[in-house]
Write a protein that holds these residues in place. Structure first.
Motif, PDB file in Angstrom:
ATOM      1  N   ARG A 118       0.850  -1.184   0.000  1.00 21.41           N
ATOM      2  CA  ARG A 118       0.000   0.000   0.000  1.00 21.41           C
ATOM      3  C   ARG A 118       0.888   1.237   0.000  1.00 21.41           C
ATOM      4  O   ARG A 118       1.903   1.276   0.695  1.00 21.41           O
ATOM      5  CB  ARG A 118      -0.908  -0.001   1.215  1.00 21.41           C
ATOM      6  N   LYS A 119       0.498   2.202  -0.798  1.00 22.22           N
ATOM      7  CA  LYS A 119       1.293   3.423  -0.811  1.00 22.22           C
ATOM      8  C   LYS A 119       0.392   4.634  -0.783  1.00 22.22           C
ATOM      9  O   LYS A 119      -0.763   4.593  -1.225  1.00 22.22           O
ATOM     10  CB  LYS A 119       2.239   3.455  -2.004  1.00 22.22           C
TER      11      LYS A 119
ATOM     12  N   LEU B 179       0.631   6.869   8.612  1.00 19.86           N
ATOM     13  CA  LEU B 179       0.527   5.891   7.532  1.00 19.86           C
ATOM     14  C   LEU B 179       1.745   4.976   7.485  1.00 19.86           C
ATOM     15  O   LEU B 179       1.613   3.778   7.208  1.00 19.86           O
ATOM     16  CB  LEU B 179       0.323   6.602   6.197  1.00 19.86           C
TER      17      LEU B 179
ATOM     18  N   TYR C 214       2.248   1.651   5.251  1.00 22.47           N
ATOM     19  CA  TYR C 214       2.177   2.292   3.950  1.00 22.47           C
ATOM     20  C   TYR C 214       3.576   2.760   3.557  1.00 22.47           C
ATOM     21  O   TYR C 214       4.358   3.187   4.410  1.00 22.47           O
ATOM     22  CB  TYR C 214       1.264   3.532   3.982  1.00 22.47           C
TER      23      TYR C 214
END
Length: 178
Positions: free
Chosen positions: A3-4, A27, A32
């Motif tokens: 996930r970014k 995040l 992330y």
């Protein structure tokens, strides 16, 4: 799954103002990969020449979350229109799609392909304030919502951070991100 998140600062901003550093840390702690580029010519350079540089700097895929504040949120509309894939989420904080005040706004396109934008994002959120001092207000959010659907959130919270409005954290944004 990697996930970014890509976080875009606003006009005359940096990645290190208001709630942006806090959100990066939140995040990152949630695994992330977070990018928060510094674009000093955001909303100074015309979007026609600025956007290709932004698109060349990043990759976008179904696991990408885009977050933009003010001019960075306006930039997200152009990004979403011109990418060739759908991203997971886009969150436009104090965003706008038309001239919000009397200032020059080179980040805005002359027009938008709303269908293309909508096809390139799974979930889109518009977070605006009724009392935004720059005109990036609930009416701007509503106009984008009317074109794109998604979720509109209206607060009475100014510009959600500015030189005279400390805003070190933003729990709502953290909660909106999958």
């Amino acid at each position: 799954m990697t996930r970014k998140a890509i976080i875009f600062h606003g006009t005359n901003g940096t990645p290190d103002v208001v709630w942006l550093p806090w959100l990066r840390a939140q995040l990152t702690n949630r695994d992330y990969t977070v990018t928060a580029p510094h674009y000093p010519t955001l909303n100074v350079e015309p979007i026609d020449t600025f956007l290709p540089k932004v698109l060349a700097d990043h990759t976008f895929d179904a696991d990408t979350v885009l977050i933009g504040h003010s001019g960075g949120a306006a930039l997200l509309l152009a990004v979403l229109q011109h990418i060739d894939t759908a991203v997971a989420q886009a969150i436009l904080v104090a965003g706008y799609a038309t001239q919000p005040n009397t200032d020059d706004e080179p980040v805005l396109q002359d027009s938008y392909d709303w269908a293309a934008i909508r096809s390139h994002v799974r979930d889109i959120y518009f977070v605006n304030s009724r009392n935004d001092p720059y005109g990036c207000d609930d009416r701007q959010g509503r106009a984008m919502f009317d074109e794109l659907g998604g979720t509109q959130i209206i607060r009475d919270d100014g510009h959600f951070g500015d030189h005279d409005q400390p805003y070190p954290t933003f729990d709502l944004i953290d909660r909106l991100i999958d």
